[in-house]
Design an enzyme around this catalytic site. Structure first.
Site: not given
Length: 349
Positions: A29-30, A81, A113, A154, A202, A204, A237, A242, A269, A299
């Site tokens: 679902d775009a 990376e 990152c 992303t 979870r 992240t 970052h 969101k 990203n 990360s």
């Protein structure tokens, strides 16, 4: 001795793919993805572009902005990376390409990152101790995401270079201080020989991004005895649109403070270049005396927070090279098949 940003430069490939095009291929679902991620499209490298070529272009831009003699650069550190070689430094390629003297130190950095901001901190130490005149810190990536994985929406391409020095007549933004917050949190990884990274679901969000960004940000403000109200701009970052908006609110920063540097909706990203790209976009607009707060996240996991104060020298750097906003304009859109070719997702047997 006070260190600061003497110059900065960026590079963003001209190609883009829209979130809706990736969703079309995988039957997702775009509209929901775009609203949830707050990302509309992402940059895609050309067939002959990688983290090294992007690093070179961003470094050339940084040199052109201030017309610095590249032989003054005593350190070249590239964070990524996606270094093109497992054993062969990207930084030596950059140093040779920009005409830096062989009398320098060069190394590649890795910390997801935040490898680019780790390079900034290393250059700060060498410059402050007078072991080098100028240090070149780079965050450059052609980010990876497995076909059909959430990261594919992303993971983008781009890079930023920053020249770090101590000469007050050259510094365009003083680095008032930096603070890091680091733990062993396995939220994201890629093993040797594996083409794509994996993520811990979870881990992240709360244990990874939010714990470390708030830890570093609150630590620096406590160290400097500042509050969000003391800053004109803030950059966090940007794995998506969101997370930085949410963490800004958690820390007490406003939407108006983060908006100038929030480039992820039209860029995606850029991993090691992500926070640096936001800082660059903010410097493109900042005025002398403005204060900028920034926190990078990597990360694995850790965060680096910085406090900058823009100087009068910022005006000398205007209109020398393209701004981030200009680089984001007039992209060339491609479909998933061309994107897959550019990202080498189609492998010959």
């Amino acid at each position: 001795m006070k260190t600061g940003i003497v110059s900065y430069g960026a590079y963003i490939p001209k190609y883009r793919i829209k979130v809706e095009e990736i969703a079309r291929v995988w039957g997702d679902d775009a509209e929901s993805l775009s609203k949830g991620l707050k990302v509309d499209e992402k940059s895609v490298p050309d067939i002959d572009e990688d983290a090294a070529t992007i690093a070179v272009e961003s470094a050339r831009s940084a040199i052109a902005r201030c017309n610095i003699d590249p032989t003054r650069i005593g350190a070249v550190y590239t964070g990524s990376e996606s270094h093109p070689y497992a054993v062969k430094p990207t930084s030596t390629i950059v140093a040779e390409a920009i005409g830096a003297t062989p009398q320098l130190t060069a190394a590649d950095f890795e910390f997801a990152c935040k490898a680019g901001t780790a390079a900034v901190q290393a250059c700060m130490g060498l410059a402050a101790s007078k072991q080098i005149d100028l240090g070149l810190a780079i965050g450059s990536d052609v980010s990876q995401g497995a076909p059909g994985d959430a990261l594919e929406y992303t993971a983008a391409a781009g890079g930023v270079s920053m020249l770090i020095g101590t000469n007050p007549d050259e510094i365009i933004a003083n680095i008032e201080d930096t603070y890091s917050f680091t733990t062993d949190t396995p939220d994201f990884w890629r093993r040797e020989g594996m083409p794509y990274p994996e993520h811990g679901g979870r881990f992240t969000g709360e244990p990874g991004y939010f714990k470390h960004v708030t830890g570093a940000a609150e630590g620096l403000m406590s160290k400097l005895n500042t509050t969000p109200k003391d800053y004109d701009y803030a950059v966090f970052h940007q794995p998506n649109g969101k997370f930085p908006s949410r963490v800004a609110k958690m820390l007490g920063f406003t939407t108006e403070q983060i908006l100038p540097g929030l480039v992820v909706p039209k860029l995606g990203n850029t991993y090691s270049g992500s926070c640096l790209m936001g800082i660059a976009a903010t410097l493109d607009q900042a005025k002398p005396g403005d204060c900028i707060f920034a926190t990078a996240f990597g990360s694995g996991a850790g965060a680096d927070a910085f406090s900058f104060e823009v100087t009068e020298n910022i005006e000398k750097s205007r209109n020398k090279v393209a701004t981030i906003e200009e680089m984001l304009q007039n992209p060339t859109y491609i479909d998933y098949s061309i994107y897959a070719k550019h990202k080498d997702k189609l492998r010959r047997a």
